[in-house]
Design an enzyme around this catalytic site. Structure first.
Site, PDB file in Angstrom:
ATOM      1  N   SER A 120      -0.123  26.048 -13.351  1.00 22.75           N
ATOM      2  CA  SER A 120       0.802  24.949 -13.052  1.00 22.75           C
ATOM      3  C   SER A 120       2.008  24.996 -13.970  1.00 22.75           C
ATOM      4  CB  SER A 120       0.046  23.633 -13.265  1.00 22.75           C
ATOM      5  OG  SER A 120       0.943  22.558 -13.319  1.00 22.75           O
TER       6      SER A 120
ATOM      7  N   TYR B 168      -5.414  17.528 -18.526  1.00 25.38           N
ATOM      8  CA  TYR B 168      -5.314  18.430 -17.367  1.00 25.38           C
ATOM      9  C   TYR B 168      -4.426  19.630 -17.717  1.00 25.38           C
ATOM     10  CZ  TYR B 168      -3.387  20.317 -13.029  1.00 25.38           C
ATOM     11  OH  TYR B 168      -2.955  21.177 -12.052  1.00 25.38           O
TER      12      TYR B 168
ATOM     13  N   LYS C  45      -5.228  23.937 -18.140  1.00 26.28           N
ATOM     14  CA  LYS C  45      -4.500  25.077 -17.544  1.00 26.28           C
ATOM     15  C   LYS C  45      -4.051  26.046 -18.647  1.00 26.28           C
ATOM     16  CE  LYS C  45      -4.651  23.853 -13.200  1.00 26.28           C
ATOM     17  NZ  LYS C  45      -5.606  24.520 -12.327  1.00 26.28           N
TER      18      LYS C  45
HETATM   19  P1  NAD Z   1      -7.685  20.038  -4.267  1.00 29.87           P
HETATM   20  O1  NAD Z   1      -8.419  19.019  -5.071  1.00 29.87           O
HETATM   21  O2  NAD Z   1      -7.279  19.672  -2.894  1.00 29.87           O
HETATM   22  O3  NAD Z   1      -8.544  21.392  -4.203  1.00 29.87           O
HETATM   23  C1  NAD Z   1      -9.444  21.766  -5.203  1.00 29.87           C
HETATM   24  C2  NAD Z   1     -10.755  22.102  -4.521  1.00 29.87           C
HETATM   25  O4  NAD Z   1     -11.697  22.536  -5.504  1.00 29.87           O
HETATM   26  C3  NAD Z   1     -11.379  20.896  -3.809  1.00 29.87           C
HETATM   27  O5  NAD Z   1     -11.764  21.298  -2.507  1.00 29.87           O
HETATM   28  C4  NAD Z   1     -12.586  20.539  -4.660  1.00 29.87           C
HETATM   29  O6  NAD Z   1     -13.625  19.996  -3.884  1.00 29.87           O
HETATM   30  C5  NAD Z   1     -12.945  21.898  -5.247  1.00 29.87           C
HETATM   31  N1  NAD Z   1     -13.651  21.866  -6.523  1.00 29.87           N
HETATM   32  C6  NAD Z   1     -13.280  21.281  -7.701  1.00 29.87           C
HETATM   33  N2  NAD Z   1     -14.204  21.512  -8.652  1.00 29.87           N
HETATM   34  C7  NAD Z   1     -15.181  22.275  -8.068  1.00 29.87           C
HETATM   35  C8  NAD Z   1     -16.385  22.845  -8.544  1.00 29.87           C
HETATM   36  N3  NAD Z   1     -16.813  22.662  -9.797  1.00 29.87           N
HETATM   37  N4  NAD Z   1     -17.115  23.588  -7.684  1.00 29.87           N
HETATM   38  C9  NAD Z   1     -16.714  23.768  -6.404  1.00 29.87           C
HETATM   39  N5  NAD Z   1     -15.584  23.268  -5.900  1.00 29.87           N
HETATM   40  C10 NAD Z   1     -14.822  22.509  -6.734  1.00 29.87           C
HETATM   41  O7  NAD Z   1      -6.423  20.486  -5.140  1.00 29.87           O
HETATM   42  P2  NAD Z   1      -5.210  21.436  -4.728  1.00 29.87           P
HETATM   43  O8  NAD Z   1      -3.982  20.616  -4.723  1.00 29.87           O
HETATM   44  O9  NAD Z   1      -5.559  22.272  -3.580  1.00 29.87           O
HETATM   45  O10 NAD Z   1      -5.127  22.327  -6.052  1.00 29.87           O
HETATM   46  C11 NAD Z   1      -5.773  23.575  -6.162  1.00 29.87           C
HETATM   47  C12 NAD Z   1      -5.565  24.118  -7.552  1.00 29.87           C
HETATM   48  O11 NAD Z   1      -4.161  24.205  -7.808  1.00 29.87           O
HETATM   49  C13 NAD Z   1      -6.132  23.236  -8.677  1.00 29.87           C
HETATM   50  O12 NAD Z   1      -6.664  24.073  -9.674  1.00 29.87           O
HETATM   51  C14 NAD Z   1      -4.928  22.500  -9.191  1.00 29.87           C
HETATM   52  O13 NAD Z   1      -5.069  22.156 -10.551  1.00 29.87           O
HETATM   53  C15 NAD Z   1      -3.833  23.544  -9.025  1.00 29.87           C
HETATM   54  N6  NAD Z   1      -2.493  22.952  -8.936  1.00 29.87           N
HETATM   55  C16 NAD Z   1      -2.236  22.003  -7.979  1.00 29.87           C
HETATM   56  C17 NAD Z   1      -0.975  21.410  -7.931  1.00 29.87           C
HETATM   57  C18 NAD Z   1      -0.683  20.335  -6.909  1.00 29.87           C
HETATM   58  O14 NAD Z   1       0.309  19.616  -7.097  1.00 29.87           O
HETATM   59  N7  NAD Z   1      -1.443  20.199  -5.831  1.00 29.87           N
HETATM   60  C19 NAD Z   1       0.026  21.798  -8.832  1.00 29.87           C
HETATM   61  C20 NAD Z   1      -0.253  22.783  -9.781  1.00 29.87           C
HETATM   62  C21 NAD Z   1      -1.534  23.358  -9.808  1.00 29.87           C
HETATM   63  N1  UFG Z   2       6.527   9.309  -8.276  1.00 31.36           N
HETATM   64  C1  UFG Z   2       6.927   8.018  -7.983  1.00 31.36           C
HETATM   65  N2  UFG Z   2       6.042   7.190  -7.352  1.00 31.36           N
HETATM   66  C2  UFG Z   2       4.790   7.582  -7.006  1.00 31.36           C
HETATM   67  C3  UFG Z   2       4.389   8.917  -7.309  1.00 31.36           C
HETATM   68  C4  UFG Z   2       5.290   9.746  -7.949  1.00 31.36           C
HETATM   69  O1  UFG Z   2       8.050   7.619  -8.286  1.00 31.36           O
HETATM   70  O2  UFG Z   2       4.023   6.783  -6.449  1.00 31.36           O
HETATM   71  C5  UFG Z   2       7.492  10.204  -8.945  1.00 31.36           C
HETATM   72  C6  UFG Z   2       7.008  10.660 -10.319  1.00 31.36           C
HETATM   73  O3  UFG Z   2       7.370   9.724 -11.297  1.00 31.36           O
HETATM   74  C7  UFG Z   2       7.747  11.988 -10.442  1.00 31.36           C
HETATM   75  C8  UFG Z   2       7.855  12.497  -9.014  1.00 31.36           C
HETATM   76  O4  UFG Z   2       7.634  11.366  -8.176  1.00 31.36           O
HETATM   77  O5  UFG Z   2       9.038  11.729 -10.901  1.00 31.36           O
HETATM   78  C9  UFG Z   2       6.820  13.557  -8.692  1.00 31.36           C
HETATM   79  O6  UFG Z   2       5.549  13.075  -9.066  1.00 31.36           O
HETATM   80  P1  UFG Z   2       4.188  13.773  -8.611  1.00 31.36           P
HETATM   81  O7  UFG Z   2       3.068  12.956  -9.168  1.00 31.36           O
HETATM   82  O8  UFG Z   2       4.205  14.013  -7.151  1.00 31.36           O
HETATM   83  O9  UFG Z   2       4.262  15.193  -9.310  1.00 31.36           O
HETATM   84  P2  UFG Z   2       4.388  15.576 -10.866  1.00 31.36           P
HETATM   85  O10 UFG Z   2       5.659  16.327 -11.000  1.00 31.36           O
HETATM   86  O11 UFG Z   2       4.176  14.443 -11.742  1.00 31.36           O
HETATM   87  O12 UFG Z   2       3.075  16.459 -11.031  1.00 31.36           O
HETATM   88  C10 UFG Z   2       2.934  17.711 -10.422  1.00 31.36           C
HETATM   89  C11 UFG Z   2       1.461  18.038 -10.118  1.00 31.36           C
HETATM   90  C12 UFG Z   2       0.686  18.227 -11.400  1.00 31.36           C
HETATM   91  C13 UFG Z   2       1.383  19.174 -12.316  1.00 31.36           C
HETATM   92  C14 UFG Z   2       2.809  18.739 -12.551  1.00 31.36           C
HETATM   93  C15 UFG Z   2       3.561  19.713 -13.393  1.00 31.36           C
HETATM   94  O13 UFG Z   2       0.868  16.997  -9.385  1.00 31.36           O
HETATM   95  O14 UFG Z   2      -0.564  18.811 -11.046  1.00 31.36           O
HETATM   96  O15 UFG Z   2       3.461  18.647 -11.293  1.00 31.36           O
HETATM   97  O16 UFG Z   2       3.508  20.955 -12.783  1.00 31.36           O
HETATM   98  F1  UFG Z   2       0.744  19.206 -13.510  1.00 31.36           F
END
Ligand code: NAD
Ligand code: UFG
Length: 339
Positions: free
Chosen positions: A124, A149, A153
């Site tokens: 991330s 979190y 990472k």
């Molecule tokens: P998500 O929660 O939709 O997907 C994660 C999946 O992993 C889920 O299906 C959950 O059930 C499964 N899981 C978690 N722990 C487990 C375990 N111990 N055993 C088996 N399954 C398990 O999240 P996502 O948005 O698809 O994110 C996927 C990955 O990308 C995560 O590692 C997250 O930290 C990373 N990531 C996501 C974002 C974002 O904004 N969505 C941003 C940066 C990084």
């Molecule tokens: N925001 C609002 N209202 C809401 C939700 C979000 O104003 O109800 C704003 C936040 O303050 C931020 C922007 O929308 O300014 C984006 O927020 P998100 O929560 O959608 O995303 P972030 O940038 O905070 O977080 C994301 C991922 C994290 C990751 C992070 C840095 O969700 O997993 O980017 O990579 F760690």
């Protein structure tokens, strides 16, 4: 080539499964459904017309994962199986360290015991912490994370780097995602957060569908052009394509490689709200509230490295991201609960 998707039923994993299957790769999904639903796997099969081998298992359960890997014989593992709610990680740090770090170590051990040499990791932009200049470049130092979190990472990247240093046959690709939004254009799979959404786009989508009354924008007094925070939003199908490129790259290279996956183009919260309204013809009620702890004013990716080395480039526009989000939400107002 066969790819094991740990956490493959989740938001990014399910979209990646579609992309890999459409490219002719085989997919195995292992998930404990702690933040997802088996319906997502069925939908992946519907979209692609292909069969997906899937197992319900906790990735921390080494005996079970070893068994699955011996049975399915993957060529590469992609590790999506993380807990990802920033606020929750502050309240439950040990749960986050246990799940995120333990899953990574278990996968590495099972790979070592079964001879699997390619690992792609969901990292991330959060690893860049609070002290780097923007845009973020892969060579910048990591650290100063603002929550557990982010630290998981950071630590998992370190563990993977050390593992690759000790085994010159191992190939590790660290993908640093920026802000994934949107959904597959079919509207059959998308982001389905449990409870009140933490992230911006799912919140907007739930206001649009009537599940929430209004959006609260966290802060309008930042030093940005309209006072709201700016982020690098990337369409989840562009992100999924980045995984296909990473899997191909991992098959032909050794050692650790790090890539930012973002568009390089930031948008403010207000710009996202306006774009959603315009793309879908729906008004989104919002009000301004106080800043959210830990939010940075703005950050975005320098994604030149992924373009140059992986030959990867985003193709979707902000309008696509808003339209596809709404298409998913309006067809699945309660997410996967509809089946
Ligand atoms: P998500 O929660 O939709 O997907 C994660 C999946 O992993 C889920 O299906 C959950 O059930 C499964 N899981 C978690 N722990 C487990 C375990 N111990 N055993 C088996 N399954 C398990 O999240 P996502 O948005 O698809 O994110 C996927 C990955 O990308 C995560 O590692 C997250 O930290 C990373 N990531 C996501 C974002 C974002 O904004 N969505 C941003 C940066 C990084
Ligand atoms: N925001 C609002 N209202 C809401 C939700 C979000 O104003 O109800 C704003 C936040 O303050 C931020 C922007 O929308 O300014 C984006 O927020 P998100 O929560 O959608 O995303 P972030 O940038 O905070 O977080 C994301 C991922 C994290 C990751 C992070 C840095 O969700 O997993 O980017 O990579 F760690």
């Amino acid at each position: 080539m066969k790819i094991l998707l740990a956490g493959g039923a989740g938001y990014i994993g399910s979209h990646t499964a579609v992309e890999l299957l459409n490219a002719g790769l085989e997919v195995v999904i292992v998930d404990n459904y702690c933040n997802s639903s088996p319906v997502a796997v069925k939908r992946v099969e519907e979209i692609t017309g292909k069969k997906v081998e899937s197992f319900e298992a906790d990735i921390k359960d080494k005996a079970k994962i070893l068994d699955i890997m011996k049975q399915t014989k993957p060529d590469c593992v992609i590790h999506f199986a993380g807990l990802k709610a920033v606020g929750e990680s502050v309240k439950l740090p040990i749960t986050y360290y246990r799940n995120n770090i333990d899953t990574t170590i278990t996968l590495l051990e099972c790979m070592a015991e079964t001879g699997v040499k390619s690992f792609v990791f969901s990292s991330s932009a959060t690893v860049y912490g609070e002290e780097n200049d923007i845009p973020y470049v892969e060579t910048m130092r990591r650290g100063s994370c603002s929550n557990p979190y982010g630290w998981t990472k950071y630590m998992m990247e370190q563990i993977l780097e050390d593992a690759a240093k000790a085994d010159d046959k191992l190939s590790v690709v660290l993908l640093r995602y920026f802000n994934p939004i949107g959904a597959h254009e079919s509207g059959k799979i998308g982001e389905d957060p449990q409870g009140i959404p933490n992230n911006l786009m799912p919140y907007i989508a739930q206001v649009a569908v009537g599940r929430r009354d209004h959006l609260t924008i966290f802060g309008n007094d930042y030093n940005t052009k309209d006072g709201t925070c700016r982020r690098d939003y990337i369409h989840v199908m562009d992100l999924a394509n980045g995984h296909l490129k990473a899997v191909e790259y991992a098959a032909g290279n050794k050692g650790v490689s790090v890539f930012n996956l973002g568009t390089g183009q930031p948008y403010s919260v207000l710009e996202i709200v306006n774009a959603f309204e315009k793309a879908n013809g729906i008004e989104i009620k919002y009000e301004f509230g106080p800043r959210r702890d830990g939010d940075l004013p703005e950050f975005w990716a320098n994604a030149d490295k992924a373009e140059k080395i992986l030959n990867w480039k985003t193709t979707k526009t902000l309008e696509d991201m808003c339209r596809d989000t709404w298409n998913w939400q309006k067809n699945n107002p309660k997410g996967y609960e509809t089946e």
